[in-house]
Design a protein around this motif. Structure first.
Motif, PDB file in Angstrom:
ATOM      1  N   ASP A   1       0.932  -1.323   0.094  1.00 43.35           N
ATOM      2  CA  ASP A   1      -0.019   0.047  -0.070  1.00 43.35           C
ATOM      3  C   ASP A   1       0.757   1.239   0.344  1.00 43.35           C
ATOM      4  O   ASP A   1       0.291   2.346  -0.164  1.00 43.35           O
ATOM      5  CB  ASP A   1      -1.026   0.210   1.363  1.00 43.35           C
ATOM      6  N   ASP A   2       2.250   1.310   0.336  1.00 45.47           N
ATOM      7  CA  ASP A   2       3.190   2.330   0.261  1.00 45.47           C
ATOM      8  C   ASP A   2       3.664   2.464  -1.094  1.00 45.47           C
ATOM      9  O   ASP A   2       4.408   1.614  -1.736  1.00 45.47           O
ATOM     10  CB  ASP A   2       4.235   1.769   1.340  1.00 45.47           C
ATOM     11  N   GLU A   3       3.258   3.587  -1.784  1.00 45.28           N
ATOM     12  CA  GLU A   3       3.540   3.855  -3.074  1.00 45.28           C
ATOM     13  C   GLU A   3       4.979   3.860  -3.270  1.00 45.28           C
ATOM     14  O   GLU A   3       5.579   3.374  -4.141  1.00 45.28           O
ATOM     15  CB  GLU A   3       3.021   5.394  -3.619  1.00 45.28           C
ATOM     16  N   ASP A   4       5.883   4.207  -2.500  1.00 41.46           N
ATOM     17  CA  ASP A   4       7.177   4.276  -2.842  1.00 41.46           C
ATOM     18  C   ASP A   4       7.955   3.040  -2.858  1.00 41.46           C
ATOM     19  O   ASP A   4       8.618   2.699  -3.607  1.00 41.46           O
ATOM     20  CB  ASP A   4       8.227   5.327  -1.609  1.00 41.46           C
TER      21      ASP A   4
ATOM     22  N   GLY B   1       5.061 -13.913  -6.285  1.00 40.69           N
ATOM     23  CA  GLY B   1       4.470 -12.781  -5.633  1.00 40.69           C
ATOM     24  C   GLY B   1       5.405 -12.181  -4.555  1.00 40.69           C
ATOM     25  O   GLY B   1       6.102 -13.005  -3.568  1.00 40.69           O
ATOM     26  N   VAL B   2       5.404 -10.807  -4.381  1.00 42.99           N
ATOM     27  CA  VAL B   2       5.796 -10.195  -3.465  1.00 42.99           C
ATOM     28  C   VAL B   2       4.951  -9.192  -2.638  1.00 42.99           C
ATOM     29  O   VAL B   2       4.401  -8.333  -3.237  1.00 42.99           O
ATOM     30  CB  VAL B   2       7.268  -9.487  -3.804  1.00 42.99           C
ATOM     31  N   PHE B   3       4.538  -9.540  -1.527  1.00 37.90           N
ATOM     32  CA  PHE B   3       3.412  -9.049  -1.021  1.00 37.90           C
ATOM     33  C   PHE B   3       4.141  -8.513   0.379  1.00 37.90           C
ATOM     34  O   PHE B   3       4.533  -8.969   1.130  1.00 37.90           O
ATOM     35  CB  PHE B   3       2.194  -9.860  -0.375  1.00 37.90           C
ATOM     36  N   ASP B   4       3.631  -7.105   0.517  1.00 35.17           N
ATOM     37  CA  ASP B   4       3.651  -6.383   2.036  1.00 35.17           C
ATOM     38  C   ASP B   4       2.556  -7.094   2.796  1.00 35.17           C
ATOM     39  O   ASP B   4       1.329  -7.551   2.196  1.00 35.17           O
ATOM     40  CB  ASP B   4       3.295  -4.949   1.877  1.00 35.17           C
TER      41      ASP B   4
ATOM     42  N   ALA C   1       0.359  -3.778  -7.430  1.00 42.21           N
ATOM     43  CA  ALA C   1      -1.277  -3.437  -6.731  1.00 42.21           C
ATOM     44  C   ALA C   1      -1.165  -2.986  -5.400  1.00 42.21           C
ATOM     45  O   ALA C   1      -0.058  -3.125  -5.004  1.00 42.21           O
ATOM     46  CB  ALA C   1      -1.569  -5.234  -6.444  1.00 42.21           C
ATOM     47  N   HIS C   2      -2.200  -2.435  -5.400  1.00 42.11           N
ATOM     48  CA  HIS C   2      -1.947  -1.197  -4.034  1.00 42.11           C
ATOM     49  C   HIS C   2      -2.565  -1.661  -3.026  1.00 42.11           C
ATOM     50  O   HIS C   2      -2.807  -0.983  -2.042  1.00 42.11           O
ATOM     51  CB  HIS C   2      -2.403   0.083  -4.498  1.00 42.11           C
ATOM     52  N   ASP C   3      -3.414  -2.876  -3.236  1.00 38.18           N
ATOM     53  CA  ASP C   3      -4.001  -3.434  -2.084  1.00 38.18           C
ATOM     54  C   ASP C   3      -4.388  -4.957  -2.009  1.00 38.18           C
ATOM     55  O   ASP C   3      -4.080  -5.476  -3.299  1.00 38.18           O
ATOM     56  CB  ASP C   3      -5.240  -2.836  -1.405  1.00 38.18           C
ATOM     57  N   GLY C   4      -4.729  -5.755  -1.136  1.00 31.54           N
ATOM     58  CA  GLY C   4      -4.970  -7.123  -1.318  1.00 31.54           C
ATOM     59  C   GLY C   4      -5.878  -7.548  -2.351  1.00 31.54           C
ATOM     60  O   GLY C   4      -5.670  -8.406  -3.054  1.00 31.54           O
TER      61      GLY C   4
ATOM     62  N   LEU D   1      -5.259  -9.783  -5.588  1.00 32.33           N
ATOM     63  CA  LEU D   1      -5.895 -11.236  -5.741  1.00 32.33           C
ATOM     64  C   LEU D   1      -6.673 -11.161  -7.090  1.00 32.33           C
ATOM     65  O   LEU D   1      -6.404 -12.263  -7.819  1.00 32.33           O
ATOM     66  CB  LEU D   1      -7.106 -11.529  -4.610  1.00 32.33           C
ATOM     67  N   GLU D   2      -7.039  -9.995  -7.258  1.00 28.84           N
ATOM     68  CA  GLU D   2      -7.804 -10.159  -8.712  1.00 28.84           C
ATOM     69  C   GLU D   2      -6.610 -10.170  -9.940  1.00 28.84           C
ATOM     70  O   GLU D   2      -6.685 -11.246 -10.809  1.00 28.84           O
ATOM     71  CB  GLU D   2      -8.242  -8.646  -9.049  1.00 28.84           C
ATOM     72  N   LEU D   3      -5.607  -9.555  -9.876  1.00 28.78           N
ATOM     73  CA  LEU D   3      -4.395  -9.565 -10.844  1.00 28.78           C
ATOM     74  C   LEU D   3      -3.643 -10.833 -10.873  1.00 28.78           C
ATOM     75  O   LEU D   3      -3.693 -11.451 -11.885  1.00 28.78           O
ATOM     76  CB  LEU D   3      -3.447  -8.422 -10.461  1.00 28.78           C
ATOM     77  N   ALA D   4      -3.630 -11.579  -9.719  1.00 31.32           N
ATOM     78  CA  ALA D   4      -3.084 -12.922  -9.669  1.00 31.32           C
ATOM     79  C   ALA D   4      -4.119 -13.912 -10.376  1.00 31.32           C
ATOM     80  O   ALA D   4      -3.489 -14.494 -11.094  1.00 31.32           O
ATOM     81  CB  ALA D   4      -2.884 -13.336  -8.122  1.00 31.32           C
TER      82      ALA D   4
END
Lengths: 132, 696
Positions: free
Chosen positions: A19-22, A59-62, A41-44, A48-51
């Motif tokens: 969710d952090d742009e930078d 996948g690299v997820f915050d 992707a900017h949120d979960g 999920l949709e993109l995946a």
């Protein structure tokens, strides 16, 4: 540069979610330089949709994201037949051992604590995709 | 049984009572004397005897009764006045008789009988009035007892007195008159019996009355028997007995308890003693026995009379026994109802349900009638004689009432039983309110517990949110710096590189500070969780030395490591222990000048493992040693070295979590030695091996 992957793609596709742009831009930049195509992707939920649509190779997820956090996202991808084998690296600001084991329980393959070294991330991605 | 005795007296009246007692006994004594005189006076002094003494005494008795009425003012003077009238009637009759006797005549029947017989009626009337007044409830049981008694006596009288009269030689009219006497006696006896079984025996006045009737009866019977030739008692004696009986009427009226005879008595007829029941059963057999006696003595059998008497006595006895059984059943039923009620109260909860249960039980007890239970402030005035009001008092406070309406015959019984119902209810209500307050307390505690849990959760969330919020921007900074310094976005000139290195370095410091602060805050929140396992402390020491080598070589500072052989494995959290060792080493190196030495030694120390880190650094002043482990405390000697001041505090927390201790020796300008003792497993304070996680 990566080895040739058995995918029908030219370059492996990586899905990055934060969710952090930078940070998202940083990951995209670094992994792009390493020769991957990076979806952002900017949120979960978006992730999920993109995946499900694009079926990325990794996948690299915050972890802490709005709408759907990284752990739940991992669980859902694991539960879905199409995405169940996708390698997942979690980025987490919480460094507690309990948090990490939570991540592995959800089905992640690796984790990186924040602040992380982009170089380190790139190395791990390479080694994970290289195994495939 | 509850009876009300005598009069209410005040001080002055007490003296009067004393005087009256004297009068009463004076009358008794004088009267008895006169009786005696009557007995012994020679035959020729007829006038004195029959006239003065006999009639005179009777008149005196009438006067005595009036005196008694005047003195004691009974509620229903009519009863006594009728008795007085009866005696007056007898007196007149006796006067007429005396006249006859003085003339030498002895007629039967005569005008005297016209006054004698009504006398019985008047006496009986007076007693009946008193009985009706005295006994508030119709005591069927007592009446049955009296009936049985009278039936037996009546049978005897019939057979031995009345029947002979019937078969005598007198005319029908005369026979009728002569039968009237025993009938009159029986009537008086019946009323006295009613009083007696109704429990009037306690009253002295009644005892006198009973005596009076008994004597009169005796006298009458002896006259009758002598008339038919059975008795040898002279007429004088018989008359004297009657006179004595009359006297006792007067004495009865002069007794203070005469008032009570016409005072209404409310009492519950008790279940009669076995004695009485047996007597009644025996009485039922008497007619049969009489018949047998007659048969044995070859006397004519009075079958009809015996049958009538048997019917009366048997019937009376059966009814009595049946009534008693019924009463017993009712009582037992009531007892078991009350017991059931008590146990149901225990199982019921809730004020409304308890009240409802009590009301139902009361309703059952009352039977034909109504019972209403209210838990309100309403007060019902208890004037209605058909109403019983029982109050419900919980811990001294009136919380409600039970109002029951029932036929007046049951009121007394109900007023004794219903309070039991309300008392049990009161106890149950008290128990209920105690339980309620317990429940309230439990609910409050549960609520507070919830709140505490919420607070805990909030603390956790806060820590993790802060953690995230602090680390994310830092991650960006450090990440972008790395990429830039790696040349990924273009070549950097030396100055650019140098400046960016500065930024990088400080970002690193900030990172370290954030780590330390987050660690401390976890310790504060009690969230420091150990993840212990078996570790070789020596190996951890080696690894830390390797980590510290880089910083040491920069100064340069010499690192030395000494690990004792054969050290036992230690049960502790390897990550935290490493953190501790790293911190201690980096501190030592920081505060040691160039060409100094830092040595780490790990050895056994009895029940513990001892880790010592000695440096040849700047040392710590003596007065600051105590404050060394305070947060953000920087020793004055090390002000030039960078640091947050949290390091030692963190080290101490880790050591304490393992149940160990840390000590420091230092000398300014010479060096500092930190000594850490970590108790081996099984020693007090050491992390337990049962739990894999230990939370401070």
């Amino acid at each position: 540069m990566t080895d040739g992957t058995p995918a029908a793609r030219e370059q492996p596709l990586i899905l990055a979610a934060d969710d952090d742009e930078d940070l998202l831009a940083l990951v995209a930049f670094r992994l792009g330089r390493a020769g991957y195509t990076v979806l952002q992707a900017h949120d979960g939920e978006e992730a999920l949709e993109l995946a499900r649509r694009e079926l990325p190779d990794l996948g690299v997820f915050d972890v802490m994201m709005p709408k759907l956090d990284g752990l739940e996202l991992t669980r859902r991808l694991r539960a879905d037949e199409a995405t169940t084998g996708m390698p997942i690296i979690l980025l987490t600001a919480r460094g507690q051992d309990t948090d990490l084991s939570e991540g592995f329980d959800a089905g992640a393959d690796d984790y990186l604590r924040k602040p992380f070294s982009p170089q380190e991330l790139s190395r791990r991605v390479q080694s994970m995709l290289g195994r495939r | 049984m509850a009876t009300v005795s005598g009069t209410s007296l005040d001080g002055m009246a007490a003296v009067a009572v004393g005087r009256r007692k004297w009068v009463q006994f004076g009358v008794l004594g004088g009267g008895l004397a006169l009786c005696l005189l009557y007995l012994v006076l020679p035959e020729r002094l007829v006038f004195v005897r029959e006239g003065l003494i006999y009639v005179g005494l009777e008149v005196a008795v009438v006067a005595a009764i009036m005196l008694g009425v005047a003195w004691y003012r009974p509620e229903v003077p009519a009863a006594w006045l009728y008795i007085a009238a009866g005696i007056a009637s007898w007196a007149i009759g006796d006067a007429i008789w005396a006249a006859y006797v003085m003339d030498g005549k002895n007629p039967f029947p005569s005008a005297a009988d016209a006054f004698y017989i009504p006398g019985y009626v008047l006496l009986a009337a007076g007693l009946v009035i008193a009985a009706k007044r005295r006994f508030a409830e119709r005591d069927t049981g007592a009446i049955l007892d009296a009936v049985v008694f009278v039936a037996v006596v009546g049978l005897v009288l019939w057979i031995y007195e009345i029947e002979p009269m019937r078969h005598g030689e007198l005319s029908l009219f005369a026979t009728t008159i002569s039968i009237a006497y025993p009938l009159g006696d029986l009537l008086l006896l019946a009323v006295v019996a009613r009083f007696m079984v109704g429990g009037a025996w306690q009253l002295a006045s009644f005892r006198w009355l009973a005596g009076a009737v008994a004597l009169a009866l005796f006298g009458d019977v002896s006259i009758a028997l002598s008339d038919v030739g059975h008795s040898s008692l002279s007429q004088r004696w018989s008359n004297m007995l009657i006179l004595a009986g009359v006297l006792l009427f007067g004495v009865a009226a002069l007794d203070p308890s005469m008032r009570a005879l016409t005072q209404r008595v409310y009492s519950v007829a008790p279940i009669p003693r076995l004695r009485r029941l047996v007597l009644i059963a025996v009485a039922a057999l008497v007619p049969a026995m009489v018949l047998i006696a007659q048969a044995v003595r070859d006397e004519p059998l009075h079958v009809t009379a015996v049958i009538v008497a048997t019917v009366l006595t048997f019937g009376g006895a059966l009814l009595r026994w049946g009534g008693v059984m019924g009463e017993l059943e009712r009582t037992i039923g009531r007892e078991s109802l009350l017991r059931q009620y008590a146990s149901e109260l225990l199982e019921t909860s809730g004020r409304e349900r308890l009240a409802h249960l009590a009301e139902q039980t009361a309703q059952e007890i009352v039977g034909q009638g109504s019972a209403e239970l209210r838990l309100t402030d309403a007060h019902t005035v208890g004037d209605d004689p058909r109403q019983v009001v029982a109050e419900i008092v919980v811990r001294g406070e009136r919380v409600g009432e039970l109002v029951a309406r029932a036929p007046s015959g049951q009121i007394l019984r109900l007023s004794e039983i219903l309070p039991t119902v309300t008392n049990e209810l009161a106890l149950a209500l008290e128990r209920e309110s105690l339980l309620e307050s317990e429940r309230e307390t439990a609910a409050t505690l549960a609520e507070q517990n919830e709140q505490l849990r919420e607070l805990d959760k909030m603390k956790d969330q806060f820590v993790s949110t802060v953690s995230h919020e602090l680390r994310t921007p830092l991650a960006s900074m450090i990440g972008y710096l790395e990429v830039t310094l790696d040349g990924e976005v273009g070549e950097l000139n030396d100055e650019q590189r140098e400046f960016l290195e500065v930024v990088n370095r400080n970002a690193g410091r900030l990172n370290k500070l954030i780590e330390d602060i987050l660690f401390i805050s976890r310790v504060d929140a009690g969230r420091l969780s150990l993840d212990p396992s078996w570790v070789a402390l020596g190996e951890l020491g080696e690894a830390s030395v390797v980590t510290a080598r880089f910083a040491a070589e920069k100064k340069p500072v010499q690192l030395a490591l000494a690990v004792e052989d054969g050290l036992p494995l230690y049960w502790g959290d390897p990550i935290r222990l490493t953190q501790m060792l790293d911190n201690l080493l980096s501190n030592a190196i920081k505060f040691t000048l160039a060409d100094g030495t830092v040595s780490l030694s790990i050895a056994g120390n009895g029940d513990a493992l001892r880790v010592e880190i000695a440096d040849s650094g700047v040392g710590i002043p003596e007065d600051e040693v105590d404050r060394l482990f305070e947060r953000f405390f920087r020793a004055s000697t090390g002000s030039s070295a960078p640091g947050t001041g949290l390091g030692l505090s963190i080290i101490q927390s880790i050591i304490q979590a393992h149940g160990g201790t840390i000590g420091v020796r230092s000398e300014v300008g010479v060096g500092t030695t930190f000594t850490v003792d970590l108790p081996l497993p099984g020693m007090p304070g050491a992390p337990s091996q049962d739990a894999t996680e230990v939370t401070t």
